[in-house]
Design a protein around this motif. Structure first.
Motif, mmCIF file in Angstrom:
data_model
loop_
_atom_site.group_PDB
_atom_site.id
_atom_site.type_symbol
_atom_site.label_atom_id
_atom_site.label_comp_id
_atom_site.label_asym_id
_atom_site.label_seq_id
_atom_site.Cartn_x
_atom_site.Cartn_y
_atom_site.Cartn_z
ATOM 1 N N VAL A 7 -6.159 4.322 -8.292
ATOM 2 C CA VAL A 7 -4.878 4.019 -7.651
ATOM 3 C C VAL A 7 -5.033 4.113 -6.130
ATOM 4 C CG1 VAL A 7 -2.493 4.821 -7.330
ATOM 5 C CG2 VAL A 7 -3.461 4.647 -9.634
ATOM 6 N N ALA A 8 -5.716 5.144 -5.656
ATOM 7 C CA ALA A 8 -5.955 5.274 -4.221
ATOM 8 C C ALA A 8 -6.761 4.087 -3.701
ATOM 9 C CB ALA A 8 -6.675 6.586 -3.923
ATOM 10 N N SER A 9 -7.716 3.624 -4.497
ATOM 11 C CA SER A 9 -8.519 2.467 -4.106
ATOM 12 C C SER A 9 -7.660 1.209 -4.010
ATOM 13 C CB SER A 9 -9.649 2.257 -5.114
ATOM 14 O OG SER A 9 -10.372 1.094 -4.819
ATOM 15 N N ALA A 10 -6.724 1.042 -4.939
ATOM 16 C CA ALA A 10 -5.831 -0.117 -4.891
ATOM 17 C C ALA A 10 -4.999 -0.088 -3.616
ATOM 18 C CB ALA A 10 -4.925 -0.145 -6.122
ATOM 19 N N ALA A 11 -4.451 1.070 -3.277
ATOM 20 C CA ALA A 11 -3.675 1.188 -2.041
ATOM 21 C C ALA A 11 -4.559 0.894 -0.835
ATOM 22 C CB ALA A 11 -3.061 2.589 -1.925
ATOM 23 N N GLY A 12 -5.770 1.410 -0.858
ATOM 24 C CA GLY A 12 -6.703 1.173 0.236
ATOM 25 C C GLY A 12 -7.064 -0.289 0.395
ATOM 26 N N THR A 13 -7.140 -1.014 -0.720
ATOM 27 C CA THR A 13 -7.455 -2.440 -0.664
ATOM 28 C C THR A 13 -6.357 -3.210 0.056
ATOM 29 O OG1 THR A 13 -8.792 -2.300 -2.673
ATOM 30 C CG2 THR A 13 -7.959 -4.485 -2.059
ATOM 31 N N PHE A 14 -5.095 -2.929 -0.281
ATOM 32 C CA PHE A 14 -3.987 -3.593 0.413
ATOM 33 C C PHE A 14 -3.967 -3.197 1.888
ATOM 34 C CE2 PHE A 14 -2.495 -4.270 -3.917
ATOM 35 C CZ PHE A 14 -2.023 -5.576 -3.831
ATOM 36 N N GLN A 15 -4.252 -1.928 2.178
ATOM 37 C CA GLN A 15 -4.303 -1.457 3.565
ATOM 38 C C GLN A 15 -5.401 -2.197 4.333
ATOM 39 O OE1 GLN A 15 -2.226 1.268 4.495
ATOM 40 N NE2 GLN A 15 -2.798 0.930 6.620
ATOM 41 N N TYR A 16 -6.566 -2.320 3.712
ATOM 42 C CA TYR A 16 -7.700 -2.999 4.352
ATOM 43 C C TYR A 16 -7.365 -4.452 4.688
ATOM 44 C CZ TYR A 16 -12.129 -5.406 4.909
ATOM 45 O OH TYR A 16 -13.138 -6.196 5.382
ATOM 46 N N PHE A 17 -6.814 -5.183 3.715
ATOM 47 C CA PHE A 17 -6.522 -6.585 3.965
ATOM 48 C C PHE A 17 -5.355 -6.764 4.928
ATOM 49 C CE2 PHE A 17 -9.322 -7.160 0.338
ATOM 50 C CZ PHE A 17 -10.148 -8.149 0.855
ATOM 51 N N GLY A 18 -4.442 -5.788 4.985
ATOM 52 C CA GLY A 18 -3.412 -5.814 6.023
ATOM 53 C C GLY A 18 -4.046 -5.701 7.400
ATOM 54 N N ALA A 19 -4.983 -4.782 7.525
ATOM 55 C CA ALA A 19 -5.689 -4.617 8.802
ATOM 56 C C ALA A 19 -6.510 -5.858 9.125
ATOM 57 C CB ALA A 19 -6.586 -3.380 8.748
ATOM 58 N N ALA A 20 -7.110 -6.461 8.110
ATOM 59 C CA ALA A 20 -7.896 -7.680 8.337
ATOM 60 C C ALA A 20 -7.005 -8.791 8.885
ATOM 61 C CB ALA A 20 -8.582 -8.126 7.052
ATOM 62 N N CYS A 21 -5.775 -8.874 8.403
ATOM 63 C CA CYS A 21 -4.854 -9.887 8.924
ATOM 64 C C CYS A 21 -4.627 -9.707 10.416
ATOM 65 C CB CYS A 21 -3.504 -9.809 8.207
ATOM 66 S SG CYS A 21 -3.494 -10.442 6.533
ATOM 67 N N GLU A 22 -4.622 -8.476 10.850
ATOM 68 C CA GLU A 22 -4.348 -8.207 12.264
ATOM 69 C C GLU A 22 -5.576 -8.342 13.152
ATOM 70 O OE1 GLU A 22 -0.628 -5.265 12.368
ATOM 71 O OE2 GLU A 22 -2.490 -4.296 11.742
ATOM 72 N N THR A 23 -6.754 -8.375 12.556
ATOM 73 C CA THR A 23 -7.975 -8.374 13.374
ATOM 74 C C THR A 23 -8.859 -9.594 13.160
ATOM 75 O OG1 THR A 23 -9.159 -7.066 11.712
ATOM 76 C CG2 THR A 23 -8.044 -5.861 13.496
ATOM 77 N N LEU A 24 -8.506 -10.465 12.246
ATOM 78 C CA LEU A 24 -9.333 -11.645 12.003
ATOM 79 C C LEU A 24 -9.036 -12.702 13.056
ATOM 80 C CD1 LEU A 24 -9.263 -12.017 8.114
ATOM 81 C CD2 LEU A 24 -11.140 -11.239 9.555
ATOM 82 N N GLU A 25 -9.764 -12.631 14.118
ATOM 83 C CA GLU A 25 -9.631 -13.596 15.196
ATOM 84 C C GLU A 25 -10.954 -13.648 15.931
ATOM 85 O OE1 GLU A 25 -7.497 -11.219 18.636
ATOM 86 O OE2 GLU A 25 -6.313 -11.230 16.807
ATOM 87 N N ALA A 29 0.838 -1.204 0.000
ATOM 88 C CA ALA A 29 0.000 0.000 0.000
ATOM 89 C C ALA A 29 0.870 1.251 0.000
ATOM 90 C CB ALA A 29 -0.938 -0.001 1.205
ATOM 91 N N GLU A 30 1.923 1.258 0.820
ATOM 92 C CA GLU A 30 2.835 2.402 0.877
ATOM 93 C C GLU A 30 3.517 2.630 -0.473
ATOM 94 O OE1 GLU A 30 5.634 1.806 4.061
ATOM 95 O OE2 GLU A 30 4.025 1.534 5.523
ATOM 96 N N GLY A 31 3.931 1.544 -1.126
ATOM 97 C CA GLY A 31 4.580 1.663 -2.435
ATOM 98 C C GLY A 31 3.642 2.238 -3.483
ATOM 99 N N ILE A 32 2.397 1.786 -3.462
ATOM 100 C CA ILE A 32 1.413 2.329 -4.398
ATOM 101 C C ILE A 32 1.236 3.828 -4.139
ATOM 102 C CG2 ILE A 32 -1.037 2.310 -5.037
ATOM 103 C CD1 ILE A 32 -0.966 -0.753 -4.533
ATOM 104 N N ARG A 33 1.096 4.197 -2.870
ATOM 105 C CA ARG A 33 0.913 5.621 -2.532
ATOM 106 C C ARG A 33 2.141 6.443 -2.916
ATOM 107 N NH1 ARG A 33 -1.872 3.341 2.384
ATOM 108 N NH2 ARG A 33 -4.075 3.629 1.894
ATOM 109 N N ALA A 34 3.327 5.896 -2.726
ATOM 110 C CA ALA A 34 4.555 6.619 -3.060
ATOM 111 C C ALA A 34 4.667 6.897 -4.555
ATOM 112 C CB ALA A 34 5.776 5.846 -2.568
ATOM 113 N N HIS A 35 4.050 6.054 -5.364
ATOM 114 C CA HIS A 35 4.116 6.203 -6.822
ATOM 115 C C HIS A 35 2.739 6.480 -7.418
ATOM 116 C CE1 HIS A 35 8.297 4.891 -6.941
ATOM 117 N NE2 HIS A 35 7.962 4.025 -6.005
ATOM 118 N N SER A 36 1.851 7.036 -6.617
ATOM 119 C CA SER A 36 0.456 7.167 -7.032
ATOM 120 C C SER A 36 0.274 8.004 -8.293
ATOM 121 C CB SER A 36 -0.410 7.717 -5.903
ATOM 122 O OG SER A 36 0.016 9.002 -5.529
#
Length: 138
Positions: free
Chosen positions: A103-121, A74-81
């Motif tokens: 492009v912002a939506s693509a970065a947001g998608t990776f951000q969302y699934f990163g957060a999901a990894c941390e909260t899916l329990e 997500a950070e890489g996408i934003r850095a080259h948005s």
């Protein structure tokens, strides 16, 4: 804007595809944006084999480790948005404001699934706002 030669990404590296050469055109005026080498059947088989090798490593990561990788994407996408938005505009002819949003939506998608990894329990996740969060096991 200088358009780099585009290739395929297989096995962790960029290279020419073994398939037919074709051009991609900017829809607004018909100019050639890039000449591409398509993937052929052998390229696809190699990509599948590499994915099968990578899957156990990914599956073996802890959720927070997966999240870290997804956040970095997500950070890489934003850095080259802006560059990505301009390239997408050239590829599909959409207005720049729309490709920036994509492009912002693509970065947001990776951000969302990163957060999901941390909260899916099965425990209640930390409160992230002015509200009450509850969980009921049945």
């Amino acid at each position: 804007m200088s358009i780099p030669h585009l290739d395929i990404f297989v096995g962790g590296r960029w290279r020419k595809g073994g398939g037919a050469v074709y051009a991609t055109y900017y829809p607004a005026n018909g100019t050639v944006v890039a000449t591409l080498n398509a993937a052929n059947e052998e390229d696809v088989e190699e990509a599948i084999a590499n994915a099968e090798i990578a899957l156990p490593a990914w599956a073996g990561l802890m959720p927070h480790q997966r999240a870290t990788i997804l956040y970095k994407i997500a950070e890489g996408i934003r850095a080259h948005s802006e560059e990505l938005a301009q390239l997408q505009r050239l590829d599909n002819g959409k207005p720049i404001n729309e490709t920036r949003a994509l492009v912002a939506s693509a970065a947001g998608t990776f951000q969302y699934f990163g957060a999901a990894c941390e909260t899916l329990e099965d425990t209640v996740t930390p409160v992230r706002g002015d509200f009450l969060s509850m969980s009921l096991h049945e």
